[in-house]
Design a protein around this motif. Structure first.
Motif, PDB file in Angstrom:
ATOM      1  N   GLU A   4       0.831  -1.207   0.000  1.00  0.00           N
ATOM      2  CA  GLU A   4       0.000   0.000   0.000  1.00  0.00           C
ATOM      3  C   GLU A   4       0.864   1.255   0.000  1.00  0.00           C
ATOM      4  OE1 GLU A   4      -2.499  -0.388   3.399  1.00  0.00           O
ATOM      5  OE2 GLU A   4      -3.615  -2.105   2.583  1.00  0.00           O
ATOM      6  N   LEU A   5       1.918   1.244   0.798  1.00  0.00           N
ATOM      7  CA  LEU A   5       2.798   2.409   0.876  1.00  0.00           C
ATOM      8  C   LEU A   5       3.517   2.644  -0.439  1.00  0.00           C
ATOM      9  CD1 LEU A   5       4.061   4.675   2.485  1.00  0.00           C
ATOM     10  CD2 LEU A   5       5.664   3.033   3.485  1.00  0.00           C
ATOM     11  N   VAL A   6       3.958   1.571  -1.089  1.00  0.00           N
ATOM     12  CA  VAL A   6       4.652   1.711  -2.367  1.00  0.00           C
ATOM     13  C   VAL A   6       3.716   2.294  -3.428  1.00  0.00           C
ATOM     14  CG1 VAL A   6       5.707   0.440  -4.265  1.00  0.00           C
ATOM     15  CG2 VAL A   6       6.342  -0.078  -1.921  1.00  0.00           C
ATOM     16  N   THR A   7       2.456   1.891  -3.422  1.00  0.00           N
ATOM     17  CA  THR A   7       1.504   2.443  -4.387  1.00  0.00           C
ATOM     18  C   THR A   7       1.367   3.951  -4.204  1.00  0.00           C
ATOM     19  OG1 THR A   7       0.262   0.368  -4.533  1.00  0.00           O
ATOM     20  CG2 THR A   7      -0.873   2.363  -5.228  1.00  0.00           C
ATOM     21  N   MET A  44       7.876  -4.947  -2.792  1.00  0.00           N
ATOM     22  CA  MET A  44       7.371  -3.666  -3.282  1.00  0.00           C
ATOM     23  C   MET A  44       6.774  -3.775  -4.677  1.00  0.00           C
ATOM     24  SD  MET A  44      10.706  -1.430  -2.084  1.00  0.00           S
ATOM     25  CE  MET A  44      10.006   0.179  -2.456  1.00  0.00           C
ATOM     26  N   LEU A  45       7.000  -4.913  -5.341  1.00  0.00           N
ATOM     27  CA  LEU A  45       6.654  -5.031  -6.756  1.00  0.00           C
ATOM     28  C   LEU A  45       5.153  -4.938  -6.999  1.00  0.00           C
ATOM     29  CD1 LEU A  45       7.524  -5.503  -9.658  1.00  0.00           C
ATOM     30  CD2 LEU A  45       7.550  -7.963  -9.195  1.00  0.00           C
ATOM     31  N   ILE A  81      12.580   4.129  -5.723  1.00  0.00           N
ATOM     32  CA  ILE A  81      11.532   4.252  -4.711  1.00  0.00           C
ATOM     33  C   ILE A  81      11.986   3.472  -3.484  1.00  0.00           C
ATOM     34  CG2 ILE A  81       9.111   3.810  -4.160  1.00  0.00           C
ATOM     35  CD1 ILE A  81       8.500   3.981  -7.140  1.00  0.00           C
ATOM     36  N   CYS A  82      12.119   4.180  -2.364  1.00  0.00           N
ATOM     37  CA  CYS A  82      12.601   3.581  -1.122  1.00  0.00           C
ATOM     38  C   CYS A  82      11.613   3.933  -0.004  1.00  0.00           C
ATOM     39  CB  CYS A  82      13.977   4.103  -0.750  1.00  0.00           C
ATOM     40  SG  CYS A  82      15.223   3.946  -2.061  1.00  0.00           S
ATOM     41  N   LEU A  83      11.358   2.977   0.873  1.00  0.00           N
ATOM     42  CA  LEU A  83      10.500   3.275   2.013  1.00  0.00           C
ATOM     43  C   LEU A  83      11.174   4.288   2.930  1.00  0.00           C
ATOM     44  CD1 LEU A  83       9.236  -0.307   2.984  1.00  0.00           C
ATOM     45  CD2 LEU A  83       8.251   1.319   1.347  1.00  0.00           C
TER      46      LEU A  83
END
Length: 211
Positions: free
Chosen positions: A34-37, A83-84, A157-159
């Motif tokens: 969800e966060l990656v989206t 994350m994919l 893209i990194c958390l």
């Protein structure tokens, strides 16, 4: 190099739950997607597009579609796999490549052990997925790998990111290409084991368990 720290209440909330050591792996995996989206929404603001004529039930009109060549998403194994799904949910037409790098815990240098990427990435927008930008070694090695294949437009893209890692990427990349880092937060720094503080621990272990 450009840095984009995405500020949003939902991102802050999900990141807080991810940081909590009590969060179990299934919840951690779901929240990571969800966060990656949410991060991908910001990361793709400059994705290449082209006009296209379509017919609606009422008339014809000019719309927009993702331009060719399609972007390529490159998760860094193994943690990047978590994350994919969140990325391809937003960008389903993108191709997916894989790059296996791991950090040597003694030297802290990145070691490449697998790659599944096109030989020629000229003109392709590349989105690299790596949860933790700590020392920067893994991400620098990944970007160099893409550069060697002709890529010049790379968004990572990194958390989470640490200042040390951001500095390492900026120093390594210079002005050779268009590189952007998109992250939910820049933390205080690294501890003696090169883990991000306060961080969220080992993202791979928390996604999939200790192997």
């Amino acid at each position: 190099m450009r840095l984009h720290v995405v500020e949003h209440p939902l991102i802050a909330h999900k990141l807080t739950v991810l940081r909590d050591e009590r969060t179990p792996s299934p919840t951690f995996r779901q929240l990571t997607e969800e966060l990656v989206t949410l991060l991908a929404y910001e990361a793709t603001r400059e994705v290449g597009t082209e006009p296209v004529r379509i017919s609606t039930p009422v008339t014809s009109t000019i719309g927009t579609r993702i331009a060719d060549p399609q972007p390529i998403v490159v998760p860094i194994l193994r943690a990047g796999l978590g994350m994919l799904e969140g990325m391809t949910r937003l960008l389903p037409t993108a191709e997916v490549g894989f790059l296996g790098l791991q950090r040597d815990e003694d030297t802290l240098e990145a070691i490449t052990y697998a790659n599944r990427l096109p030989d020629d990435l000229t003109g392709r927008q590349c989105f690299v997925l790596d949860p933790m930008l700590a020392t920067g070694g893994t991400l620098v090695a990944s970007i160099e790998y893409l550069f060697e294949r002709g890529a010049r437009d790379v968004t990572a893209i990194c958390l989470l990111a640490a200042p040390e890692g951001l500095g390492a990427v900026e120093e390594a990349v210079g002005d050779r290409a268009d590189v952007t880092i998109v992250t939910a937060a820049v933390d205080e720094g690294l501890n003696e084991k090169a883990y991000i503080v306060p961080g969220l621990g080992d993202a791979g272990d928390r996604l999939y368990g200790v192997v």
